[in-house]
Design an enzyme around this catalytic site. Structure first.
Site, short mmCIF file in Angstrom:
data_model
loop_
_atom_site.label_atom_id
_atom_site.label_comp_id
_atom_site.label_asym_id
_atom_site.label_seq_id
_atom_site.Cartn_x
_atom_site.Cartn_y
_atom_site.Cartn_z
N GLY A 53 0.77 -1.23 0.00
CA GLY A 53 0.00 0.00 0.00
C GLY A 53 0.80 1.28 0.00
N HIS A 54 2.11 1.18 0.12
CA HIS A 54 2.93 2.40 0.17
C HIS A 54 3.39 2.72 -1.26
CE1 HIS A 54 6.38 5.00 1.55
NE2 HIS A 54 5.37 5.44 2.29
N PHE A 55 2.67 3.63 -1.91
CA PHE A 55 2.84 3.94 -3.32
C PHE A 55 2.58 2.68 -4.15
CE2 PHE A 55 5.36 7.03 -0.99
CZ PHE A 55 4.86 8.21 -1.50
#
Length: 150
Positions: A53-55
């Protein structure tokens, strides 16, 4: 009370005393340690949950995770070495402050090296200058990290 580093404390003994386990262990190996310096490595596995979910289309390692890796290698491992035999299951190293400058991203499957130099260790407080480099020997992030041994 004067606490001295035990000269024959092995890197494996230090690693066995770390209060972390996967998936929150960010130390693969200690390369060097003495009473003033520690160097260790970690490879960020592409399957770690935060990459989902981080970028989402361009995953990079969150700064808070880079800071944690710096703290585990650069502060906790050195702290364990410094207090050696008095570090046990009832002992903790609590993070008290960080000042980190982020310079480059760290991507999935990237190996980093953390180099930490002790600034001071007194009254149970350890403060270190910590640098993280990538495999190209570029500085990824750097700063100071401090913690209390309780």
């Amino acid at each position: 009370m004067l606490i001295r580093a035990r000269e024959n404390m092995t890197k494996q003994e230090i690693m066995s005393k770390l209060p972390y386990s996967k998936p929150f262990l960010f130390v693969d190996e200690l390369l060097y340690i003495d009473e003033n310096r520690v160097e260790g490595i970690y490879t960020f596995d592409e399957n770690l949950d935060f990459y989902k979910g981080h970028f989402k289309d361009y995953p990079i390692t969150p700064g808070v995770i880079l800071t944690e890796a710096m703290a585990q290698i650069g502060l906790v491992c050195l702290g364990i070495y410094l207090v050696n035999d008095t570090f046990n299951k009832n002992t903790s190293i609590a993070l008290t402050s960080t000042e980190i400058e982020f310079l480059k991203p760290v991507f999935p499957n990237e190996k980093i090296i953390v180099i930490s130099d002790k600034i001071y260790f007194k009254f149970g407080k350890l403060k270190c200058k910590v640098i993280m480099k990538n495999e190209k020997d570029e500085i990824v992030c750097q700063g100071t990290i401090a913690g209390m041994i309780v």
